[in-house]
Design a protein around this motif. Structure first.
Motif, PDB file in Angstrom:
ATOM      1  N   ILE A 260       4.048   6.506   6.334  1.00 15.44           N
ATOM      2  CA  ILE A 260       5.379   6.615   5.727  1.00 15.44           C
ATOM      3  C   ILE A 260       5.902   5.242   5.337  1.00 15.44           C
ATOM      4  CG2 ILE A 260       7.749   7.397   6.107  1.00 15.44           C
ATOM      5  CD1 ILE A 260       6.629   9.382   8.160  1.00 15.44           C
ATOM      6  N   THR A 261       5.724   4.274   6.240  1.00 15.15           N
ATOM      7  CA  THR A 261       6.204   2.918   5.969  1.00 15.15           C
ATOM      8  C   THR A 261       5.506   2.314   4.753  1.00 15.15           C
ATOM      9  OG1 THR A 261       6.621   2.601   8.333  1.00 15.15           O
ATOM     10  CG2 THR A 261       6.503   0.618   6.964  1.00 15.15           C
ATOM     11  N   ASN A 262       4.177   2.447   4.705  1.00 14.12           N
ATOM     12  CA  ASN A 262       3.429   1.880   3.578  1.00 14.12           C
ATOM     13  C   ASN A 262       3.735   2.599   2.277  1.00 14.12           C
ATOM     14  OD1 ASN A 262       2.233  -0.109   5.067  1.00 14.12           O
ATOM     15  ND2 ASN A 262       0.273   0.921   5.312  1.00 14.12           N
ATOM     16  N   TYR A 263       3.940   3.905   2.340  1.00 12.37           N
ATOM     17  CA  TYR A 263       4.283   4.654   1.130  1.00 12.37           C
ATOM     18  C   TYR A 263       5.616   4.161   0.569  1.00 12.37           C
ATOM     19  CZ  TYR A 263       5.579   8.510  -1.937  1.00 12.37           C
ATOM     20  OH  TYR A 263       5.979   9.261  -3.019  1.00 12.37           O
ATOM     21  N   ARG A 264       6.614   4.003   1.424  1.00  7.57           N
ATOM     22  CA  ARG A 264       7.924   3.528   0.964  1.00  7.57           C
ATOM     23  C   ARG A 264       7.828   2.102   0.436  1.00  7.57           C
ATOM     24  NH1 ARG A 264      12.157   4.548   5.627  1.00  7.57           N
ATOM     25  NH2 ARG A 264      13.517   3.644   4.026  1.00  7.57           N
ATOM     26  N   PHE A 265       7.027   1.272   1.093  1.00  4.75           N
ATOM     27  CA  PHE A 265       6.881  -0.111   0.652  1.00  4.75           C
ATOM     28  C   PHE A 265       6.259  -0.179  -0.738  1.00  4.75           C
ATOM     29  CE2 PHE A 265       3.799  -3.613   0.219  1.00  4.75           C
ATOM     30  CZ  PHE A 265       4.678  -4.688   0.165  1.00  4.75           C
ATOM     31  N   ARG A 266       5.162   0.541  -0.939  1.00  2.00           N
ATOM     32  CA  ARG A 266       4.472   0.484  -2.223  1.00  2.00           C
ATOM     33  C   ARG A 266       5.306   1.146  -3.313  1.00  2.00           C
ATOM     34  NH1 ARG A 266      -0.601  -1.424  -1.648  1.00  2.00           N
ATOM     35  NH2 ARG A 266      -1.161  -0.762  -3.756  1.00  2.00           N
ATOM     36  N   LYS A 267       6.065   2.173  -2.952  1.00  2.00           N
ATOM     37  CA  LYS A 267       6.927   2.827  -3.926  1.00  2.00           C
ATOM     38  C   LYS A 267       8.025   1.869  -4.380  1.00  2.00           C
ATOM     39  CE  LYS A 267       7.554   6.917  -5.880  1.00  2.00           C
ATOM     40  NZ  LYS A 267       6.487   7.603  -6.635  1.00  2.00           N
ATOM     41  N   SER A 268       8.608   1.120  -3.431  1.00  2.00           N
ATOM     42  CA  SER A 268       9.672   0.186  -3.781  1.00  2.00           C
ATOM     43  C   SER A 268       9.167  -0.975  -4.627  1.00  2.00           C
ATOM     44  CB  SER A 268      10.325  -0.362  -2.510  1.00  2.00           C
ATOM     45  OG  SER A 268       9.400  -1.155  -1.775  1.00  2.00           O
ATOM     46  N   MET A 269       7.881  -1.309  -4.488  1.00  2.00           N
ATOM     47  CA  MET A 269       7.294  -2.413  -5.250  1.00  2.00           C
ATOM     48  C   MET A 269       6.617  -1.939  -6.531  1.00  2.00           C
ATOM     49  SD  MET A 269       7.946  -5.119  -3.424  1.00  2.00           S
ATOM     50  CE  MET A 269       6.801  -6.357  -3.994  1.00  2.00           C
ATOM     51  N   ASP A 270       6.699  -0.621  -6.839  1.00  2.54           N
ATOM     52  CA  ASP A 270       6.055  -0.025  -8.011  1.00  2.54           C
ATOM     53  C   ASP A 270       4.550  -0.299  -8.018  1.00  2.54           C
ATOM     54  OD1 ASP A 270       8.356   1.112  -9.070  1.00  2.54           O
ATOM     55  OD2 ASP A 270       8.941  -0.753 -10.062  1.00  2.54           O
ATOM     56  N   LEU A 271       3.936  -0.184  -6.843  1.00  2.01           N
ATOM     57  CA  LEU A 271       2.497  -0.386  -6.714  1.00  2.01           C
ATOM     58  C   LEU A 271       1.802   0.966  -6.677  1.00  2.01           C
ATOM     59  CD1 LEU A 271       2.494  -3.174  -3.964  1.00  2.01           C
ATOM     60  CD2 LEU A 271       2.097  -3.481  -6.410  1.00  2.01           C
ATOM     61  N   PRO A 272       0.565   1.043  -7.161  1.00  3.66           N
ATOM     62  CA  PRO A 272      -0.168   2.308  -7.089  1.00  3.66           C
ATOM     63  C   PRO A 272      -0.409   2.715  -5.638  1.00  3.66           C
ATOM     64  CG  PRO A 272      -1.620   0.506  -7.733  1.00  3.66           C
ATOM     65  CD  PRO A 272      -0.233  -0.036  -7.790  1.00  3.66           C
ATOM     66  N   ILE A 273      -0.450   4.015  -5.395  1.00  2.00           N
ATOM     67  CA  ILE A 273      -0.609   4.535  -4.036  1.00  2.00           C
ATOM     68  C   ILE A 273      -1.859   5.407  -3.978  1.00  2.00           C
ATOM     69  CG2 ILE A 273       0.437   5.893  -2.191  1.00  2.00           C
ATOM     70  CD1 ILE A 273       3.164   5.251  -3.436  1.00  2.00           C
ATOM     71  N   THR A 274      -2.775   5.052  -3.110  1.00  2.00           N
ATOM     72  CA  THR A 274      -3.982   5.839  -2.851  1.00  2.00           C
ATOM     73  C   THR A 274      -4.022   6.166  -1.356  1.00  2.00           C
ATOM     74  OG1 THR A 274      -5.344   3.877  -2.417  1.00  2.00           O
ATOM     75  CG2 THR A 274      -5.204   4.642  -4.704  1.00  2.00           C
ATOM     76  N   PRO A 275      -4.816   7.142  -0.949  1.00  2.00           N
ATOM     77  CA  PRO A 275      -4.878   7.482   0.487  1.00  2.00           C
ATOM     78  C   PRO A 275      -5.202   6.287   1.379  1.00  2.00           C
ATOM     79  CG  PRO A 275      -5.915   9.206  -0.802  1.00  2.00           C
ATOM     80  CD  PRO A 275      -5.574   8.107  -1.764  1.00  2.00           C
ATOM     81  N   SER A 276      -6.074   5.402   0.919  1.00  2.00           N
ATOM     82  CA  SER A 276      -6.441   4.247   1.747  1.00  2.00           C
ATOM     83  C   SER A 276      -5.277   3.273   1.898  1.00  2.00           C
ATOM     84  CB  SER A 276      -7.642   3.530   1.135  1.00  2.00           C
ATOM     85  OG  SER A 276      -7.333   3.052  -0.169  1.00  2.00           O
ATOM     86  N   ASP A 277      -4.356   3.257   0.921  1.00  2.00           N
ATOM     87  CA  ASP A 277      -3.210   2.348   0.988  1.00  2.00           C
ATOM     88  C   ASP A 277      -2.227   2.739   2.093  1.00  2.00           C
ATOM     89  OD1 ASP A 277      -4.096   0.806  -1.150  1.00  2.00           O
ATOM     90  OD2 ASP A 277      -3.129   2.117  -2.616  1.00  2.00           O
ATOM     91  N   LEU A 278      -2.257   4.006   2.521  1.00  2.00           N
ATOM     92  CA  LEU A 278      -1.301   4.464   3.526  1.00  2.00           C
ATOM     93  C   LEU A 278      -1.535   3.800   4.873  1.00  2.00           C
ATOM     94  CD1 LEU A 278      -1.111   8.268   2.664  1.00  2.00           C
ATOM     95  CD2 LEU A 278       0.398   6.421   1.915  1.00  2.00           C
ATOM     96  N   TYR A 279      -2.757   3.336   5.108  1.00  2.00           N
ATOM     97  CA  TYR A 279      -3.049   2.630   6.361  1.00  2.00           C
ATOM     98  C   TYR A 279      -3.408   1.174   6.101  1.00  2.00           C
ATOM     99  CZ  TYR A 279      -2.676   6.602   9.498  1.00  2.00           C
ATOM    100  OH  TYR A 279      -2.192   7.642  10.250  1.00  2.00           O
ATOM    101  N   GLN A 280      -2.886   0.630   5.017  1.00  3.51           N
ATOM    102  CA  GLN A 280      -3.108  -0.787   4.724  1.00  3.51           C
ATOM    103  C   GLN A 280      -2.462  -1.641   5.816  1.00  3.51           C
ATOM    104  OE1 GLN A 280      -1.378  -2.073   1.040  1.00  3.51           O
ATOM    105  NE2 GLN A 280      -2.445  -4.028   1.021  1.00  3.51           N
ATOM    106  N   ALA A 281      -3.131  -2.720   6.175  1.00  2.00           N
ATOM    107  CA  ALA A 281      -2.652  -3.654   7.216  1.00  2.00           C
ATOM    108  C   ALA A 281      -2.464  -2.943   8.553  1.00  2.00           C
ATOM    109  CB  ALA A 281      -1.356  -4.334   6.780  1.00  2.00           C
ATOM    110  N   TYR A 282      -3.334  -1.998   8.859  1.00  2.00           N
ATOM    111  CA  TYR A 282      -3.205  -1.236  10.112  1.00  2.00           C
ATOM    112  C   TYR A 282      -3.396  -2.136  11.327  1.00  2.00           C
ATOM    113  CZ  TYR A 282      -4.137   2.099  13.849  1.00  2.00           C
ATOM    114  OH  TYR A 282      -4.098   2.795  15.030  1.00  2.00           O
ATOM    115  N   LEU A 283      -4.409  -2.995  11.296  1.00  2.58           N
ATOM    116  CA  LEU A 283      -4.722  -3.804  12.479  1.00  2.58           C
ATOM    117  C   LEU A 283      -3.567  -4.718  12.884  1.00  2.58           C
ATOM    118  CD1 LEU A 283      -6.776  -4.466  14.624  1.00  2.58           C
ATOM    119  CD2 LEU A 283      -7.786  -6.168  13.090  1.00  2.58           C
ATOM    120  N   PRO A 284      -3.014  -5.546  11.963  1.00  5.85           N
ATOM    121  CA  PRO A 284      -1.887  -6.388  12.395  1.00  5.85           C
ATOM    122  C   PRO A 284      -0.661  -5.571  12.790  1.00  5.85           C
ATOM    123  CG  PRO A 284      -2.196  -6.555  10.022  1.00  5.85           C
ATOM    124  CD  PRO A 284      -3.389  -5.827  10.556  1.00  5.85           C
TER     125      PRO A 284
END
Length: 221
Positions: free
Chosen positions: A36-60
């Motif tokens: 949810i956090t990554n989806y809102r972030f990428r939406k606010s930045m007008d960035l493309p959203i793919t399933p893998s992007d939803l868990y971007q930066a998971y480790l940190p």
């Protein structure tokens, strides 16, 4: 962090050491809310959203949340142990929560910076030296920590009052079963009122168009 606080309350009933409880808490919270956090972030930045992007930066992010959860549990246990009697007072609850949240936010703050660095768009990526600026880090961490500490501290003052109100309401409903029917009828009436209002607004919006069509029809020979 309403979901974090709710999960934290649930985890308090699990028989685990504070460190393990905090680690599980942080992992569950991050894994559940990161999409949810990554989806809102990428939406606010007008960035493309793919399933893998939803868990971007998971480790940190998960490391940050695990550290936050561990510090929350360890520091709160320590604060309560300093003065158990004070911990049952309003002032004690506020102080304990305020100090705990400040410590947790400050110690987990480097994870925020690392997460932000990993979330940079490829075409605008800065070097690590340019991205990490101590002055901005200290300012954002201190302001964010104080805001969260105050809000959660005030929340600890409100929680007992809400619990008392809920207990009173539950006892009243138990002794007056007809109240359940009244609540259901009230909810149904609100739904019907909303539907009537929607229909009325729709009729008002369409009225000028229909009036214009009727006038045109009368003007024709």
């Amino acid at each position: 962090f309403p979901f974090f606080e709710a999960t934290n309350v649930i985890m308090q009933g699990v028989d685990l050491p504070p460190t393990a409880r905090g680690a599980v808490l942080g992992t569950v919270f991050c894994t559940t809310t990161l999409p949810i956090t990554n989806y809102r972030f990428r939406k606010s930045m007008d960035l493309p959203i793919t399933p893998s992007d939803l868990y971007q930066a998971y480790l940190p992010t998960v490391l940050r949340d695990i550290l936050y959860g561990i510090v929350r549990n360890k520091v709160m246990t320590f604060m309560v142990g300093l003065n158990p009697a004070r911990a049952n007072t309003n002032l004690g609850r506020f102080i304990n929560m305020f100090a705990t949240v400040i410590a947790a936010c400050v110690l987990s703050a480097p994870g925020n910076e690392l997460r932000g660095y990993c979330l940079q768009p490829a075409n605008k990526r800065q070097s690590m030296v340019d991205f990490f600026q101590p002055s901005k880090f200290v300012r954002s961490t201190s302001v964010g920590a104080v805001i969260m500490a105050i809000s959660l501290g005030v929340g600890t003052l409100a929680t007992p009052q809400v619990e008392k109100l809920w207990a009173t309401l539950r006892n009243y409903l138990k002794s007056n079963p007809i109240s359940y029917l009244l609540i259901v009828l009230f909810a149904v009436s609100k739904v019907l009122d909303a539907r009537r209002e929607k229909a009325m607004l729709s009729a008002i919006d369409s009225a000028p168009a229909n009036k214009g069509k009727s006038a045109d029809a009368k003007a024709k020979p």
